[in-house]
Design a protein around this motif. Structure first.
Motif, PDB file in Angstrom:
ATOM      1  N   ALA A 261       0.736  -1.133   0.030  1.00  0.00           N
ATOM      2  CA  ALA A 261      -0.010   0.060   0.004  1.00  0.00           C
ATOM      3  C   ALA A 261       1.077   1.214   0.082  1.00  0.00           C
ATOM      4  CB  ALA A 261      -0.909   0.050   1.220  1.00  0.00           C
ATOM      5  N   GLY A 262       0.426   2.188  -0.746  1.00  0.00           N
ATOM      6  CA  GLY A 262       1.196   3.410  -0.658  1.00  0.00           C
ATOM      7  C   GLY A 262       1.281   4.358   0.644  1.00  0.00           C
ATOM      8  N   LEU A 263       2.259   5.093   0.574  1.00  0.00           N
ATOM      9  CA  LEU A 263       2.589   5.737   1.836  1.00  0.00           C
ATOM     10  C   LEU A 263       1.602   7.140   2.043  1.00  0.00           C
ATOM     11  CD1 LEU A 263       4.172   6.305   4.589  1.00  0.00           C
ATOM     12  CD2 LEU A 263       5.841   7.313   3.299  1.00  0.00           C
ATOM     13  N   ILE A 264       1.025   7.340   3.095  1.00  0.00           N
ATOM     14  CA  ILE A 264       0.176   8.409   3.104  1.00  0.00           C
ATOM     15  C   ILE A 264       0.670   9.564   3.822  1.00  0.00           C
ATOM     16  CG2 ILE A 264      -2.146   9.410   4.349  1.00  0.00           C
ATOM     17  CD1 ILE A 264      -3.297   6.543   3.790  1.00  0.00           C
ATOM     18  N   ARG A 272       4.854   5.230  10.257  1.00  0.00           N
ATOM     19  CA  ARG A 272       4.280   5.470   8.988  1.00  0.00           C
ATOM     20  C   ARG A 272       2.823   5.148   8.897  1.00  0.00           C
ATOM     21  NH1 ARG A 272       9.013   5.266   4.586  1.00  0.00           N
ATOM     22  NH2 ARG A 272      10.704   6.123   5.768  1.00  0.00           N
ATOM     23  N   ILE A 273       2.056   6.007   8.122  1.00  0.00           N
ATOM     24  CA  ILE A 273       0.896   5.484   7.976  1.00  0.00           C
ATOM     25  C   ILE A 273       0.664   5.302   6.271  1.00  0.00           C
ATOM     26  CG2 ILE A 273      -1.753   6.128   7.900  1.00  0.00           C
ATOM     27  CD1 ILE A 273      -0.974   8.159  10.183  1.00  0.00           C
ATOM     28  N   TYR A 274       0.238   3.973   5.920  1.00  0.00           N
ATOM     29  CA  TYR A 274      -0.037   3.575   4.680  1.00  0.00           C
ATOM     30  C   TYR A 274      -1.521   3.392   4.244  1.00  0.00           C
ATOM     31  CZ  TYR A 274       4.998   2.522   4.434  1.00  0.00           C
ATOM     32  OH  TYR A 274       6.267   2.451   4.402  1.00  0.00           O
ATOM     33  N   ALA A 275      -1.867   3.443   3.139  1.00  0.00           N
ATOM     34  CA  ALA A 275      -3.258   3.417   2.652  1.00  0.00           C
ATOM     35  C   ALA A 275      -3.791   1.854   3.136  1.00  0.00           C
ATOM     36  CB  ALA A 275      -3.180   3.239   1.157  1.00  0.00           C
ATOM     37  N   MET A 276      -4.816   1.522   3.128  1.00  0.00           N
ATOM     38  CA  MET A 276      -5.713   0.508   3.501  1.00  0.00           C
ATOM     39  C   MET A 276      -5.394  -0.777   2.614  1.00  0.00           C
ATOM     40  SD  MET A 276      -9.659  -0.350   4.156  1.00  0.00           S
ATOM     41  CE  MET A 276     -10.240  -0.615   2.471  1.00  0.00           C
ATOM     42  N   GLY A 281      -5.021  -4.130  -4.684  1.00  0.00           N
ATOM     43  CA  GLY A 281      -6.641  -3.821  -4.221  1.00  0.00           C
ATOM     44  C   GLY A 281      -7.011  -4.981  -3.004  1.00  0.00           C
ATOM     45  N   ASP A 282      -5.895  -5.423  -2.513  1.00  0.00           N
ATOM     46  CA  ASP A 282      -6.200  -6.057  -1.198  1.00  0.00           C
ATOM     47  C   ASP A 282      -5.843  -5.709   0.161  1.00  0.00           C
ATOM     48  OD1 ASP A 282      -6.746  -8.674  -3.045  1.00  0.00           O
ATOM     49  OD2 ASP A 282      -4.500  -9.013  -3.195  1.00  0.00           O
ATOM     50  N   GLU A 283      -6.451  -6.170   1.205  1.00  0.00           N
ATOM     51  CA  GLU A 283      -6.449  -5.419   2.294  1.00  0.00           C
ATOM     52  C   GLU A 283      -5.496  -6.284   3.472  1.00  0.00           C
ATOM     53  OE1 GLU A 283      -9.055  -3.337   5.953  1.00  0.00           O
ATOM     54  OE2 GLU A 283      -9.912  -4.010   4.223  1.00  0.00           O
ATOM     55  N   GLY A 299       9.173  -2.750   9.000  1.00  0.00           N
ATOM     56  CA  GLY A 299       9.012  -3.049  10.233  1.00  0.00           C
ATOM     57  C   GLY A 299       7.626  -2.561  10.701  1.00  0.00           C
ATOM     58  N   TYR A 300       7.407  -1.996  11.750  1.00  0.00           N
ATOM     59  CA  TYR A 300       6.070  -1.409  12.437  1.00  0.00           C
ATOM     60  C   TYR A 300       5.388  -0.224  11.612  1.00  0.00           C
ATOM     61  CZ  TYR A 300       1.761  -1.001  15.244  1.00  0.00           C
ATOM     62  OH  TYR A 300       0.737  -0.732  15.979  1.00  0.00           O
ATOM     63  N   HIS A 301       4.028  -0.669  11.030  1.00  0.00           N
ATOM     64  CA  HIS A 301       3.631   0.602  10.389  1.00  0.00           C
ATOM     65  C   HIS A 301       1.938   0.597  10.663  1.00  0.00           C
ATOM     66  CE1 HIS A 301       4.018  -2.500   7.486  1.00  0.00           C
ATOM     67  NE2 HIS A 301       2.960  -2.037   7.147  1.00  0.00           N
ATOM     68  N   TYR A 302       1.269   1.468  10.163  1.00  0.00           N
ATOM     69  CA  TYR A 302      -0.191   1.475  10.379  1.00  0.00           C
ATOM     70  C   TYR A 302      -0.676   1.353   8.967  1.00  0.00           C
ATOM     71  CZ  TYR A 302       0.439   3.813  14.951  1.00  0.00           C
ATOM     72  OH  TYR A 302       0.846   4.052  16.277  1.00  0.00           O
ATOM     73  N   HIS A 303      -2.035   1.058   8.894  1.00  0.00           N
ATOM     74  CA  HIS A 303      -2.676   1.132   7.460  1.00  0.00           C
ATOM     75  C   HIS A 303      -3.947   1.883   7.878  1.00  0.00           C
ATOM     76  CE1 HIS A 303      -0.594  -1.385   4.766  1.00  0.00           C
ATOM     77  NE2 HIS A 303      -0.258  -2.011   5.875  1.00  0.00           N
ATOM     78  N   ALA A 304      -4.477   2.799   7.104  1.00  0.00           N
ATOM     79  CA  ALA A 304      -5.515   3.544   7.379  1.00  0.00           C
ATOM     80  C   ALA A 304      -6.814   2.763   7.208  1.00  0.00           C
ATOM     81  CB  ALA A 304      -5.351   4.773   6.184  1.00  0.00           C
ATOM     82  N   ALA A 305      -7.944   3.152   7.664  1.00  0.00           N
ATOM     83  CA  ALA A 305      -9.051   2.387   7.775  1.00  0.00           C
ATOM     84  C   ALA A 305      -9.942   3.117   6.541  1.00  0.00           C
ATOM     85  CB  ALA A 305     -10.069   3.002   8.995  1.00  0.00           C
ATOM     86  N   SER A 306     -10.942   2.489   6.018  1.00  0.00           N
ATOM     87  CA  SER A 306     -11.632   2.922   5.108  1.00  0.00           C
ATOM     88  C   SER A 306     -12.430   4.172   5.241  1.00  0.00           C
ATOM     89  CB  SER A 306     -12.909   1.896   4.702  1.00  0.00           C
ATOM     90  OG  SER A 306     -13.990   1.839   5.723  1.00  0.00           O
ATOM     91  N   ALA A 307     -12.480   5.123   4.489  1.00  0.00           N
ATOM     92  CA  ALA A 307     -13.125   6.376   4.572  1.00  0.00           C
ATOM     93  C   ALA A 307     -14.420   6.292   5.457  1.00  0.00           C
ATOM     94  CB  ALA A 307     -13.292   7.223   3.244  1.00  0.00           C
ATOM     95  N   GLY A 308     -15.234   5.304   4.960  1.00  0.00           N
ATOM     96  CA  GLY A 308     -16.575   5.236   5.628  1.00  0.00           C
ATOM     97  C   GLY A 308     -16.641   4.910   7.320  1.00  0.00           C
TER      98      GLY A 308
END
Length: 326
Positions: A261-264, A272-276, A281-283, A299-308
């Motif tokens: 996923a791309g870096l946000i 770091r926060i990456y896209a969901m 297209g997989d989560e 290493g450790y990083h986050y993935h953003a939730a869906s916009a909804g």
């Protein structure tokens, strides 16, 4: 309560209430779950070179800082421009009940649904949220929109002006200008003893926009208002300027060579926060309650939730830096 304590979201109206959510340094440690077994001891760090040109004001510097858990650390001092460096802002509210999706933005209420702000959405608000909704003139079909700074601020007060109930609330950047803000973010993330809840801005996007906490949609809806977001998940607070409440791809500007996923952007704790979803297209489904996990490359990083879902991440796994109130 001081109106500045509500600054990042818009309560009915774009602006105010974070009930008990202020722009503090995120020191509250109401843990989501101390039982997280994800390895967050190693992580790719903040890289100032990844911000888009014009996303920042001045050069990034380093200074000594104290993190939310009391750890003495070195932080980057980063001042963001407060307006997206890579895209336009808006549109927000559809002008008419015949408007299509290109004339308005989006709306989300935390239920998981992402709604297009078109004329049909405006007409069907009573079906969605119950009786009492009439955001348009029944004779002309024109949507009630805050169309001046005075109207925007009246709709943004904690005690909403009754004249602006049943309005689609939008503010223009010309009312506030691009609001520059300065963040201290640890150069090297420090894992927290317990995960802590989101009580401040989440972080900063690579295009120079604040990643804000969840919008107070319950307060917004209780005043029969829709605080419209544009297609990027952002809107303008008449006191704090433009900011994001969700990830829709506008700030996802770094493509990962391995298809990840791309870096946000970067969270206030330095992770770091990456896209969901990844490029296929997989989560990822092994995320902890903060929406983080580890891999061998990052290493450790986050993935953003869906916009909804009206959020970026679920909590902080690391000790946070701070937001400089200037």
């Amino acid at each position: 309560m001081n109106i500045n304590d509500f600054s990042k979201c818009l309560i009915p109206l774009l602006a105010t209430v974070f009930i008990n959510i202020g722009c503090s340094d995120g020191t509250d440690s109401t843990a989501a779950d101390a039982g997280n077994t994800t390895d967050n001891t190693t992580a790719a760090t903040v890289d100032p070179e990844l911000f888009l040109p014009d996303a920042l004001v001045g050069a990034v510097s380093t200074e000594n800082c104290t993190l939310s858990g009391g750890t003495a650390a070195t932080c980057y001092r980063i001042t963001i421009a407060g307006a997206p460096a890579n895209n336009m802002i808006g549109p927000f509210c559809p002008p008419n009940i015949d408007s299509d999706a290109t004339e308005g933005g989006i709306w989300f209420d935390g239920s998981g649904e992402l709604y297009q702000l078109d004329g049909d959405f405006i007409k069907n608000l009573s079906n969605l949220y119950g009786s009492g909704w009439q955001l348009y003139n029944a004779e002309t079909g024109k949507v009630n929109i805050t169309d001046s700074q005075l109207a925007c601020e009246a709709a943004a007060r904690p005690n909403v002006d009754p004249a602006y109930r049943n309005y689609c609330v939008e503010c223009k950047l010309e009312y506030t200008g691009a609001v520059q803000q300065t963040f201290l973010i640890p150069v090297t993330p420090v894992p927290a003893k317990t995960q802590s809840s989101i009580r401040s801005d989440v972080g900063i996007a690579l295009n120079g926009v604040v990643l804000a906490p969840a919008a107070p949609v319950d307060a917004i809806l209780s005043n029969y208002t829709i605080a419209a977001f544009d297609d990027c998940g952002g809107h303008i607070n008449p006191f704090e300027g433009y900011h994001y409440h969700a990830s829709t791809g506008c700030s996802e500007v770094i493509v990962e060579a391995d298809g990840h996923a791309g870096l946000i952007g970067f969270a206030l704790d330095g992770y770091r926060i990456y896209a969901m979803k990844n490029m296929a297209g997989d989560e990822d489904y092994d995320l902890d309650q903060c929406r983080g996990h580890s891999d061998s490359s990052r290493g450790y990083h986050y993935h953003a939730a869906s916009a909804g879902e009206n959020m970026f991440i679920g909590c902080f796994s690391g000790e946070q830096g701070s937001i400089i109130q200037e």
